[in-house]
Design an enzyme around this catalytic site. Structure first.
Site, PDB file in Angstrom:
ATOM      1  N   TRP A  48       0.768  -1.346  -0.054  1.00 36.19           N
ATOM      2  CA  TRP A  48      -0.134  -0.125  -0.011  1.00 36.19           C
ATOM      3  C   TRP A  48       0.872   1.285   0.122  1.00 36.19           C
ATOM      4  CZ3 TRP A  48       1.658   2.013   4.459  1.00 36.19           C
ATOM      5  CH2 TRP A  48       1.736   1.293   5.753  1.00 36.19           C
ATOM      6  N   ASN A  49       1.977   1.195  -0.042  1.00 36.86           N
ATOM      7  CA  ASN A  49       2.809   2.297   0.276  1.00 36.86           C
ATOM      8  C   ASN A  49       3.300   3.112  -0.991  1.00 36.86           C
ATOM      9  OD1 ASN A  49       4.459   0.176  -0.162  1.00 36.86           O
ATOM     10  ND2 ASN A  49       6.334   1.030   0.729  1.00 36.86           N
ATOM     11  N   LYS A  56      -3.224  -7.865  -8.252  1.00 35.78           N
ATOM     12  CA  LYS A  56      -4.042  -7.725  -6.829  1.00 35.78           C
ATOM     13  C   LYS A  56      -3.333  -6.702  -6.059  1.00 35.78           C
ATOM     14  CE  LYS A  56      -5.044  -8.911  -2.603  1.00 35.78           C
ATOM     15  NZ  LYS A  56      -5.059  -7.788  -1.593  1.00 35.78           N
ATOM     16  N   GLU A 110      11.252  -4.630  12.221  1.00 35.68           N
ATOM     17  CA  GLU A 110      10.766  -3.334  11.257  1.00 35.68           C
ATOM     18  C   GLU A 110       9.612  -2.619  11.841  1.00 35.68           C
ATOM     19  OE1 GLU A 110      10.283  -2.697   6.281  1.00 35.68           O
ATOM     20  OE2 GLU A 110       9.155  -4.437   7.299  1.00 35.68           O
ATOM     21  N   GLY A 117       5.563  -6.732   0.036  1.00 32.19           N
ATOM     22  CA  GLY A 117       4.624  -6.762   1.221  1.00 32.19           C
ATOM     23  C   GLY A 117       5.725  -6.923   2.601  1.00 32.19           C
ATOM     24  N   GLU A 169       9.748  -9.064  -2.429  1.00 30.75           N
ATOM     25  CA  GLU A 169      10.500  -7.927  -2.169  1.00 30.75           C
ATOM     26  C   GLU A 169       9.841  -7.655  -0.360  1.00 30.75           C
ATOM     27  OE1 GLU A 169      11.339  -4.790  -0.416  1.00 30.75           O
ATOM     28  OE2 GLU A 169      10.038  -3.797  -1.776  1.00 30.75           O
ATOM     29  N   LEU A 170      10.529  -7.847   0.581  1.00 36.55           N
ATOM     30  CA  LEU A 170      10.033  -7.860   1.716  1.00 36.55           C
ATOM     31  C   LEU A 170      10.425  -6.774   2.673  1.00 36.55           C
ATOM     32  CD1 LEU A 170      10.000 -11.839   1.934  1.00 36.55           C
ATOM     33  CD2 LEU A 170       8.422 -10.425   0.910  1.00 36.55           C
ATOM     34  N   CYS A 226       9.996   0.416   2.724  1.00 39.24           N
ATOM     35  CA  CYS A 226      10.625  -1.020   3.126  1.00 39.24           C
ATOM     36  C   CYS A 226      12.403  -0.586   2.908  1.00 39.24           C
ATOM     37  CB  CYS A 226      10.456  -2.114   1.987  1.00 39.24           C
ATOM     38  SG  CYS A 226      10.932  -1.316   0.149  1.00 39.24           S
TER      39      CYS A 226
END
Length: 491
Positions: free
Chosen positions: A150-151, A174, A384, A227, A249-250, A283
């Site tokens: 969402w960022n 999605k 985080e 996410g 990508e976390l 992130c």
């Protein structure tokens, strides 16, 4: 109230069950949009539409023609960038100035990969077999799933769609349930650009209800996910059961390392940019500030003084530097970690709680927060937060800086501030991260790989190599022999 529909097979449709959910403006705290709440049936419809499109008109286009379509897609996004940016601000509460810059940059992904579409050249291999001709060709994987956070909704979508479409794949996108509107607006532009029906499908809803059915669908070949660490782990586990390809990508707990020979004016600005931009909801946030002990106290005072000048307010206004937190769960998480840090013995030297509502705002605001006397084994230094919370840790020399920086389960990014060229080379080699910025922070480009190590993810996005993650390389063997050897005669 804005009512949206999903895009499946070139048609704008409601969820099969007729359910909806609401999107809340993070600044006003008010509902502004209603979206379809997709479930397994909608996921299946979208995958089937994408699979069908992959066998249709899209597959018959030359690679050059695909590139032309992607370039037109980029042109449409560029022409509507201001509208898309305002939709994103209304959805996620980030600064309009940041989202304008971001969305205006998004077309470059489609231009860049449009140019690469017809550069996917195979090779003729001088094979070690007599009377044999061997060559390779690159073919699309098929149906790909893009799941975005969402960022930075449209930027993260471009990371995935541009190389994947250029390679000839079809997609189901999605977006996050918190920021779905801009993706649907982008879907309208894909239609205008001439993307054939079903090549890009967009379903909205919640991860467990529609995301998981997308990931586990047997006709899906690849999942590209941005996410949280836990969300990525669930995607990885589900994809593994179907032996699907993944790019993840976390999270990150990135160190921003300041040496005593740095240009301190620039370093202060880089540190603040690294943690307060996007209200820390990024992130790559430089959430661990490592400062050489000889300048620690003086530098910390300068960082505090600069952070105090940040204006909290309406993200649509040009004078605002800090906007609201995007979601209530994230707001509560940030405040929880502030309490954890205080209980661990970290010294709060700035902020440390909710921010008062600016004029006209009813959303979720957190004060820019800085903790000193942080040890790297504290939770505030290891986990985080994803908010405007900075942990400051002193170090003596390069060796200790590297030891602290690498003592993390994450390895997404790092910043180094120094004027010593030899140190730059040593630090960039020694840091166990996917990206290192030197005397700068938070730079990204469609031309350069973006990704992390350890629990920060699997694979990378952007750059020339990204398109190769969306193809299968096929080896073709052709015999030129006049006679096939007798299979029962060996040697």
């Amino acid at each position: 109230m804005q009512d949206y529909k999903m895009l499946i097979g070139g048609e704008w449709v409601d969820a099969a069950a007729g359910e909806t959910f609401e999107s809340i403006d993070p600044y006003t705290g008010e509902v502004w949009a209603r979206l379809p709440r997709g479930r397994a049936e909608d996921a299946a419809r979208a995958v089937e539409a994408a699979e069908k499109a992959g066998r249709g008109e899209w597959s018959k286009l030359t690679a050059t023609a695909r590139g032309h379509v992607l370039r037109r897609f980029g042109d449409e996004i560029a022409a509507h960038a201001d509208h898309l940016a305002r939709i994103e601000v209304q959805d996620n509460g980030k600064l309009l100035a940041e989202m304008l810059a971001q969305v205006r940059y998004v077309p470059q992904w489609f231009y860049y990969f449009a140019g690469l579409a017809d550069k996917l050249e195979g090779a003729v291999i001088p094979i070690d077999k007599a009377n044999t001709f061997n060559f390779t060709r690159h073919e699309p994987l098929g149906v790909c799933i893009a799941i975005t956070a969402w960022n930075s909704p449209l930027l993260l979508a471009a990371y995935k769609l541009a190389p994947g479409l250029a390679a000839g794949n079809t997609f189901v996108l999605k977006p996050s349930e918190f920021t779905s509107a801009s993706a649907l607006e982008m879907g309208r532009l894909a239609e205008k650009a001439g993307l054939p029906p079903g090549v890009l499908n967009i379903v909205t809803g919640f991860g467990a209800e529609v995301g998981e059915p997308l990931v586990t669908h047997p006709k899906v070949a690849k999942i590209a996910f941005t996410g949280s660490e836990m969300g990525g782990q669930r995607v990885y586990e589900a994809a593994a059961r179907g032996l699907k390809r993944v790019t993840l990508e976390l999270g990150g707990k990135s160190p921003n390392i300041v040496f005593d020979d740095a240009n301190l004016d620039n370093a202060v600005k880089g540190v603040i940019s690294g943690i307060l931009s996007a209200t820390g909801q990024t992130c790559v946030a430089g959430s661990r500030l490592l400062v050489q002990r000889s300048i620690h106290d003086a530098f910390l005072e300068r960082v505090i003084a600069f952070a105090k000048t940040a204006k909290i307010g309406n993200p649509m206004l040009a004078g605002t530097q800090i906007g609201p937190v995007t979601t209530r769960p994230q707001y509560e998480k940030i405040l929880h970690y502030i309490d954890v840090a205080k209980n661990e013995g970290a010294r709060c030297v700035l902020g440390g709680g909710p921010a008062p509502h600016p004029e006209g705002g009813k959303g979720l605001f957190v004060q820019p927060t800085i903790f000193a006397d942080v040890r790297n084994d504290m939770r505030i230094a290891q986990e985080e937060v994803f908010g405007p919370v900075l942990s400051v840790i002193p170090f003596e020399d390069e060796a200790e800086a590297l030891a602290i920086a690498n003592d993390s389960i994450y390895g997404l990014a790092a910043g180094v501030w120094t004027q010593n060229t030899n140190r730059v080379l040593r630090m960039s080699a020694g840091l166990k991260t996917g990206m290192v910025w030197v005397n700068m922070y938070r730079a990204v480009s469609y031309m350069s790989p973006f990704g992390g190590t350890k629990r920060s993810g699997v694979g990378s996005e952007n750059g020339m190599s990204a398109i190769m993650d969306y193809v299968q390389t096929k080896s073709v063997w052709i015999s030129t022999a006049e006679e096939t050897p007798d299979p029962f005669v060996l040697g």
